[in-house]
Design an enzyme around this catalytic site. Structure first.
Site, PDB file in Angstrom:
ATOM      1  N   LYS A  58       0.833  -1.214   0.000  1.00 25.25           N
ATOM      2  CA  LYS A  58       0.000   0.000   0.000  1.00 25.25           C
ATOM      3  C   LYS A  58       0.864   1.258   0.000  1.00 25.25           C
ATOM      4  CE  LYS A  58      -2.393  -2.758  -0.422  1.00 25.25           C
ATOM      5  NZ  LYS A  58      -2.435  -4.234  -0.347  1.00 25.25           N
ATOM      6  N   GLY A 190      -0.193 -14.642 -13.322  1.00 30.21           N
ATOM      7  CA  GLY A 190      -1.304 -14.598 -12.368  1.00 30.21           C
ATOM      8  C   GLY A 190      -1.877 -13.207 -12.253  1.00 30.21           C
ATOM      9  N   GLY A 192      -4.240 -12.246 -10.207  1.00 30.79           N
ATOM     10  CA  GLY A 192      -5.019 -12.177  -8.964  1.00 30.79           C
ATOM     11  C   GLY A 192      -4.712 -10.870  -8.267  1.00 30.79           C
ATOM     12  N   VAL A 193      -4.847 -10.890  -6.954  1.00 30.95           N
ATOM     13  CA  VAL A 193      -4.734  -9.650  -6.188  1.00 30.95           C
ATOM     14  C   VAL A 193      -3.317  -9.066  -6.280  1.00 30.95           C
ATOM     15  CG1 VAL A 193      -5.387  -8.594  -4.019  1.00 30.95           C
ATOM     16  CG2 VAL A 193      -6.342 -10.797  -4.626  1.00 30.95           C
ATOM     17  N   ILE A 194      -2.302  -9.923  -6.087  1.00 30.81           N
ATOM     18  CA  ILE A 194      -0.924  -9.403  -6.122  1.00 30.81           C
ATOM     19  C   ILE A 194      -0.564  -8.964  -7.539  1.00 30.81           C
ATOM     20  CG2 ILE A 194       1.529 -10.002  -5.829  1.00 30.81           C
ATOM     21  CD1 ILE A 194       0.752 -11.778  -3.516  1.00 30.81           C
ATOM     22  N   SER A 279       2.909 -14.552  -9.245  1.00 30.61           N
ATOM     23  CA  SER A 279       1.899 -14.325  -8.189  1.00 30.61           C
ATOM     24  C   SER A 279       0.726 -15.251  -8.469  1.00 30.61           C
ATOM     25  CB  SER A 279       1.480 -12.859  -8.171  1.00 30.61           C
ATOM     26  OG  SER A 279       1.174 -12.404  -9.476  1.00 30.61           O
ATOM     27  N   HIS A 454     -23.576  14.929   2.252  1.00 29.30           N
ATOM     28  CA  HIS A 454     -23.446  15.419   0.874  1.00 29.30           C
ATOM     29  C   HIS A 454     -22.389  16.507   0.819  1.00 29.30           C
ATOM     30  CE1 HIS A 454     -24.504  16.546  -3.194  1.00 29.30           C
ATOM     31  NE2 HIS A 454     -24.451  17.816  -2.785  1.00 29.30           N
TER      32      HIS A 454
HETATM   33  P1  FAD Z   1       1.891 -14.000   8.316  1.00 32.03           P
HETATM   34  O1  FAD Z   1       1.598 -12.556   8.196  1.00 32.03           O
HETATM   35  O2  FAD Z   1       2.483 -14.703   7.165  1.00 32.03           O
HETATM   36  O3  FAD Z   1       2.860 -14.136   9.577  1.00 32.03           O
HETATM   37  C1  FAD Z   1       3.406 -15.347   9.971  1.00 32.03           C
HETATM   38  C2  FAD Z   1       4.673 -15.076  10.777  1.00 32.03           C
HETATM   39  O4  FAD Z   1       5.103 -16.300  11.342  1.00 32.03           O
HETATM   40  C3  FAD Z   1       5.838 -14.571   9.926  1.00 32.03           C
HETATM   41  O5  FAD Z   1       6.466 -13.500  10.597  1.00 32.03           O
HETATM   42  C4  FAD Z   1       6.782 -15.766   9.849  1.00 32.03           C
HETATM   43  O6  FAD Z   1       8.155 -15.396   9.753  1.00 32.03           O
HETATM   44  C5  FAD Z   1       6.497 -16.400  11.190  1.00 32.03           C
HETATM   45  N1  FAD Z   1       6.855 -17.828  11.254  1.00 32.03           N
HETATM   46  C6  FAD Z   1       6.575 -18.813  10.385  1.00 32.03           C
HETATM   47  N2  FAD Z   1       7.001 -19.998  10.852  1.00 32.03           N
HETATM   48  C7  FAD Z   1       7.586 -19.740  12.047  1.00 32.03           C
HETATM   49  C8  FAD Z   1       8.192 -20.539  13.031  1.00 32.03           C
HETATM   50  N3  FAD Z   1       8.295 -21.850  12.897  1.00 32.03           N
HETATM   51  N4  FAD Z   1       8.687 -19.925  14.130  1.00 32.03           N
HETATM   52  C9  FAD Z   1       8.595 -18.585  14.305  1.00 32.03           C
HETATM   53  N5  FAD Z   1       8.001 -17.786  13.421  1.00 32.03           N
HETATM   54  C10 FAD Z   1       7.501 -18.358  12.315  1.00 32.03           C
HETATM   55  N6  FAD Z   1      -4.159  -9.020   3.201  1.00 32.03           N
HETATM   56  C11 FAD Z   1      -5.068  -8.058   3.450  1.00 32.03           C
HETATM   57  O7  FAD Z   1      -6.009  -8.286   4.221  1.00 32.03           O
HETATM   58  N7  FAD Z   1      -4.965  -6.815   2.867  1.00 32.03           N
HETATM   59  C12 FAD Z   1      -3.966  -6.510   2.020  1.00 32.03           C
HETATM   60  O8  FAD Z   1      -3.899  -5.383   1.519  1.00 32.03           O
HETATM   61  C13 FAD Z   1      -2.997  -7.510   1.724  1.00 32.03           C
HETATM   62  N8  FAD Z   1      -1.984  -7.251   0.891  1.00 32.03           N
HETATM   63  C14 FAD Z   1      -1.050  -8.217   0.650  1.00 32.03           C
HETATM   64  C15 FAD Z   1      -0.029  -7.937  -0.254  1.00 32.03           C
HETATM   65  C16 FAD Z   1       0.908  -8.902  -0.545  1.00 32.03           C
HETATM   66  C17 FAD Z   1       2.010  -8.585  -1.518  1.00 32.03           C
HETATM   67  C18 FAD Z   1       0.851 -10.171   0.104  1.00 32.03           C
HETATM   68  C19 FAD Z   1       1.891 -11.218  -0.147  1.00 32.03           C
HETATM   69  C20 FAD Z   1      -0.162 -10.459   0.999  1.00 32.03           C
HETATM   70  C21 FAD Z   1      -1.140  -9.488   1.261  1.00 32.03           C
HETATM   71  N9  FAD Z   1      -2.196  -9.741   2.128  1.00 32.03           N
HETATM   72  C22 FAD Z   1      -3.134  -8.772   2.362  1.00 32.03           C
HETATM   73  C23 FAD Z   1      -2.336 -11.033   2.815  1.00 32.03           C
HETATM   74  C24 FAD Z   1      -1.824 -10.911   4.264  1.00 32.03           C
HETATM   75  O9  FAD Z   1      -0.489 -10.472   4.241  1.00 32.03           O
HETATM   76  C25 FAD Z   1      -1.928 -12.266   4.956  1.00 32.03           C
HETATM   77  O10 FAD Z   1      -3.240 -12.765   4.858  1.00 32.03           O
HETATM   78  C26 FAD Z   1      -1.575 -12.111   6.434  1.00 32.03           C
HETATM   79  O11 FAD Z   1      -0.268 -11.610   6.591  1.00 32.03           O
HETATM   80  C27 FAD Z   1      -1.702 -13.446   7.151  1.00 32.03           C
HETATM   81  O12 FAD Z   1      -1.382 -13.278   8.490  1.00 32.03           O
HETATM   82  P2  FAD Z   1      -0.807 -14.470   9.377  1.00 32.03           P
HETATM   83  O13 FAD Z   1      -0.638 -13.903  10.741  1.00 32.03           O
HETATM   84  O14 FAD Z   1      -1.656 -15.659   9.214  1.00 32.03           O
HETATM   85  O15 FAD Z   1       0.606 -14.842   8.742  1.00 32.03           O
HETATM   86  P1  NAI Z   2      -4.506 -15.051  -6.099  1.00 35.56           P
HETATM   87  O1  NAI Z   2      -5.107 -16.336  -5.697  1.00 35.56           O
HETATM   88  O2  NAI Z   2      -5.206 -13.792  -5.772  1.00 35.56           O
HETATM   89  O3  NAI Z   2      -4.272 -15.035  -7.675  1.00 35.56           O
HETATM   90  C1  NAI Z   2      -3.504 -16.004  -8.315  1.00 35.56           C
HETATM   91  C2  NAI Z   2      -3.852 -15.982  -9.790  1.00 35.56           C
HETATM   92  O4  NAI Z   2      -2.908 -16.763 -10.471  1.00 35.56           O
HETATM   93  C3  NAI Z   2      -5.233 -16.574 -10.083  1.00 35.56           C
HETATM   94  O5  NAI Z   2      -5.941 -15.713 -10.917  1.00 35.56           O
HETATM   95  C4  NAI Z   2      -4.907 -17.909 -10.731  1.00 35.56           C
HETATM   96  O6  NAI Z   2      -5.883 -18.315 -11.663  1.00 35.56           O
HETATM   97  C5  NAI Z   2      -3.578 -17.596 -11.403  1.00 35.56           C
HETATM   98  N1  NAI Z   2      -2.740 -18.756 -11.640  1.00 35.56           N
HETATM   99  C6  NAI Z   2      -2.498 -19.794 -10.798  1.00 35.56           C
HETATM  100  N2  NAI Z   2      -1.627 -20.655 -11.355  1.00 35.56           N
HETATM  101  C7  NAI Z   2      -1.301 -20.155 -12.575  1.00 35.56           C
HETATM  102  C8  NAI Z   2      -0.431 -20.581 -13.618  1.00 35.56           C
HETATM  103  N3  NAI Z   2       0.287 -21.687 -13.510  1.00 35.56           N
HETATM  104  N4  NAI Z   2      -0.352 -19.814 -14.722  1.00 35.56           N
HETATM  105  C9  NAI Z   2      -1.063 -18.680 -14.853  1.00 35.56           C
HETATM  106  N5  NAI Z   2      -1.903 -18.222 -13.894  1.00 35.56           N
HETATM  107  C10 NAI Z   2      -2.010 -18.944 -12.754  1.00 35.56           C
HETATM  108  O7  NAI Z   2      -3.029 -15.090  -5.494  1.00 35.56           O
HETATM  109  P2  NAI Z   2      -1.919 -13.961  -5.339  1.00 35.56           P
HETATM  110  O8  NAI Z   2      -2.205 -12.808  -6.233  1.00 35.56           O
HETATM  111  O9  NAI Z   2      -0.629 -14.671  -5.416  1.00 35.56           O
HETATM  112  O10 NAI Z   2      -2.141 -13.482  -3.863  1.00 35.56           O
HETATM  113  C11 NAI Z   2      -2.138 -14.436  -2.800  1.00 35.56           C
HETATM  114  C12 NAI Z   2      -3.106 -14.042  -1.748  1.00 35.56           C
HETATM  115  O11 NAI Z   2      -2.588 -12.948  -0.978  1.00 35.56           O
HETATM  116  C13 NAI Z   2      -4.442 -13.526  -2.274  1.00 35.56           C
HETATM  117  O12 NAI Z   2      -5.316 -14.573  -2.575  1.00 35.56           O
HETATM  118  C14 NAI Z   2      -4.937 -12.761  -1.102  1.00 35.56           C
HETATM  119  O13 NAI Z   2      -5.525 -13.645  -0.184  1.00 35.56           O
HETATM  120  C15 NAI Z   2      -3.667 -12.180  -0.504  1.00 35.56           C
HETATM  121  N6  NAI Z   2      -3.521 -10.783  -0.933  1.00 35.56           N
HETATM  122  C16 NAI Z   2      -4.477  -9.888  -0.550  1.00 35.56           C
HETATM  123  C17 NAI Z   2      -4.402  -8.583  -0.947  1.00 35.56           C
HETATM  124  C18 NAI Z   2      -5.483  -7.654  -0.550  1.00 35.56           C
HETATM  125  O14 NAI Z   2      -6.275  -8.010   0.302  1.00 35.56           O
HETATM  126  N7  NAI Z   2      -5.554  -6.462  -1.121  1.00 35.56           N
HETATM  127  C19 NAI Z   2      -3.292  -8.081  -1.760  1.00 35.56           C
HETATM  128  C20 NAI Z   2      -2.371  -9.131  -2.154  1.00 35.56           C
HETATM  129  C21 NAI Z   2      -2.488 -10.414  -1.726  1.00 35.56           C
END
Ligand code: FAD
Ligand code: NAI
Length: 475
Positions: A58, A190, A192-194, A279, A454
């Site tokens: 973000k 991909g 998707g969201v990322i 992604s 408004h």
């Molecule tokens: P995580 O955030 O993955 O945290 C797990 C932690 O556990 C990590 O620090 C890891 O190092 C630690 N860990 C793992 N194994 C061990 C171990 N054995 N011992 C000690 N520590 C360990 N979600 C949203 O809602 N809004 C968004 O805008 C959004 N944007 C995203 C953008 C990107 C690029 C990505 C990749 C994800 C995004 N997400 C978003 C998804 C969101 O980041 C995850 O759903 C969320 O972080 C999950 O939280 P969690 O606590 O389950 O795990």
């Molecule tokens: P995603 O599940 O959102 O999208 C993955 C995309 O890749 C799908 O459209 C799928 O059909 C496609 N795909 C899968 N395998 C493929 C292949 N072999 N070739 C071509 N296309 C393929 O997963 P993404 O974007 O990696 O994000 C992971 C998760 O992280 C999301 O599902 C979401 O839960 C979380 N996230 C949330 C955000 C938010 O809330 N704003 C921002 C970023 C991530």
């Protein structure tokens, strides 16, 4: 001699750190173990979300949007910018500073709530008389004992088979958020969201972006009327999105990355790019937990098996967030963390999966809660739909951003709101009202009767509710 705790949380992402704080608020003696290291090897709690997910993405979306506005939108407002330039390395440094503020904030919250933080990798050692022994492998090795354990170890990016991430040319979210120069040509696998968020960042900063998506439908989980509107906007902005693609061999060389792919018609194609972001979804983090030492059950995808209340197959062991079933969202992880801490304290923690909102932070933003029109049809539910375009909203016109609409779906018989789908400006904020309405089981008429300020974008939500009853006032 091990240190004794009521609760040990493994993982300090949004699921884990929030569970630890809530358990401490409820009087438990809590430890939280997290392995994430910052650039100097120090602790960086906050997980994927804080370090390489929600927060840094973000931050870069905001910086790149400022640049895009200054490059294109300002002129319409009568503002001329001469000699505009952009420093990607500085943007990334700012992003890093935002991440650090969040890491430090969590360490402060642990202190404030008397949560003992351990920096290192946590793993199960054995079942004991009154709980579980956990080893922490960090700078030093510690042995902890917890009566109850919450596993919140999160997820990691899924790689394409045979193409591991090198984070130099083939990037996961980690490398995608750390680029310090704008690639001339960027490929993404991909859409998707990322794919859409990262593709938007680097397109705004000048990269030529091509996204290869395997499915034939764009954003298949999103209401298709909303997805089509978004797709139109992204294509107009210059994102090249290819659907129904089969990705073949990926070769890296000094010149860049070469992707062989087949289009929806079955024709062989190639894509040459400087960087490739993969992604295609995420996999749960369970390796290294030593789950087998205590017999913790995992499913075929490696997720920890839990029931609706986040209980695992072991007494006193719970799991929350990305490492279990359900949407991989930070706020879902947090809700589960709070609910588990409350259940441990004998309270009735609850997560309503039907009202978990989704937001894609592109421009236009996409946000939704509840069921899509396609899902209601598949479920055989009789519904009424109302839409209102931002084009007819005074605030959107004043902002200069009239893309998109609000769409409300309500039960044909009871008028209860079943889903709200938004594409357009500030959809991420507008959806909160709709989540609240659904949580209170409001009808569309309830929203239609509420006074909205408004001029505000939120009037579009009210108008969409009026549209359900075919009586919009401004369209
Ligand atoms: P995580 O955030 O993955 O945290 C797990 C932690 O556990 C990590 O620090 C890891 O190092 C630690 N860990 C793992 N194994 C061990 C171990 N054995 N011992 C000690 N520590 C360990 N979600 C949203 O809602 N809004 C968004 O805008 C959004 N944007 C995203 C953008 C990107 C690029 C990505 C990749 C994800 C995004 N997400 C978003 C998804 C969101 O980041 C995850 O759903 C969320 O972080 C999950 O939280 P969690 O606590 O389950 O795990
Ligand atoms: P995603 O599940 O959102 O999208 C993955 C995309 O890749 C799908 O459209 C799928 O059909 C496609 N795909 C899968 N395998 C493929 C292949 N072999 N070739 C071509 N296309 C393929 O997963 P993404 O974007 O990696 O994000 C992971 C998760 O992280 C999301 O599902 C979401 O839960 C979380 N996230 C949330 C955000 C938010 O809330 N704003 C921002 C970023 C991530």
């Amino acid at each position: 001699m091990s240190q004794q705790f009521d609760v040990i949380v493994i993982g300090a992402g949004p699921g884990g750190y929030i569970a630890a704080i809530r358990a401490a608020q409820l009087g438990k003696k809590v430890a939280c173990v997290d392995a994430w290291k910052n650039a100097t090897g120090g602790p960086a709690p906050g997980g994927t979300c804080t370090n390489v997910g929600c927060i840094p993405s973000k931050a870069l979306l905001q910086s790149s949007e400022h640049f895009e506005h200054a490059s294109h939108a300002f002129a319409d407002h009568g503002i001329t910018v001469k000699g505009l330039s952009m420093d990607a390395a500085k943007m990334v440094a700012r992003k890093d500073a935002v991440v650090k503020q969040n890491n430090d904030g969590i360490l402060y919250l642990f202190k404030k709530n008397k949560v003992s933080f351990f920096h290192g990798r946590g793993s199960f050692v054995k079942v004991t008389d009154g709980g579980y022994e956990i080893k922490v492998a960090g700078a030093t090795e510690e042995t902890l004992h917890g009566q109850q354990i919450i596993v919140a170890t999160g997820s990691s990016a899924r790689a394409l088979p045979g193409t591991p991430f090198d984070e130099t040319q083939v990037l996961s979210n980690e490398g995608a958020l750390a680029l310090t120069a704008v690639p001339k040509k960027l490929g993404l696998i991909g859409s998707g969201v990322i794919g859409l968020e990262m593709g938007s960042v680097w397109r705004r900063l000048g990269a030529e972006v091509t996204i290869l998506e395997g499915l034939p439908t764009f954003l298949g989980a999103v209401d298709q009327q909303i997805a089509k509107e978004a797709q139109k906007a992204f294509v107009k902005q210059g994102l090249k999105i290819e659907l129904g693609v089969t990705v073949g061999a990926i070769k890296t060389s000094k010149k860049g990355v070469n992707v062989a792919w087949t289009n929806a018609k079955g024709e062989a194609q190639t894509l040459d790019v400087d960087k490739l972001i993969v992604s295609i979804g995420r996999v749960p983090n369970t390796t290294g937990l030593n789950a087998q030492a205590v017999g913790l059950a995992l499913d075929e995808r490696g997720c920890i098996v839990v029931d609706g209340d986040c209980r695992t197959n072991l007494p006193g062991v719970w799991a929350v967030g990305d490492v279990v079933r359900g949407p991989m969202l930070a706020h879902k992880a947090e809700e589960e963390g709070v609910a588990v801490a409350e259940r441990m304290a004998g309270q009735h923690g609850h997560v309503n999966f039907n009202t978990v909102p989704w937001v894609i932070y592109t421009s236009p933003e996409i946000a939704w809660v509840g069921r899509t029109e396609q899902q209601l049809k598949a479920d055989g539910v009789a519904y009424k739909a109302g839409t209102f375009p931002f084009l007819a909203n005074g605030r959107a016109r004043a902002l200069g951003d009239t893309t998109g609409m609000v769409k409300m779906l309500a039960d044909a018989a009871t008028d209860e709101i079943l889903g709200v789908h938004i594409v357009g400006p500030m959809a991420s904020e507008l959806i909160a009202e709709c989540v609240m309405a659904m949580e209170f089981r409001a009808s569309s008429e309830d929203i239609a009767r509420i006074c909205h300020a408004h001029p505000s974008l939120s009037e579009s939500t009210k108008e969409a509710a009026l549209a359900v009853d075919k009586r919009t006032l401004n369209f």
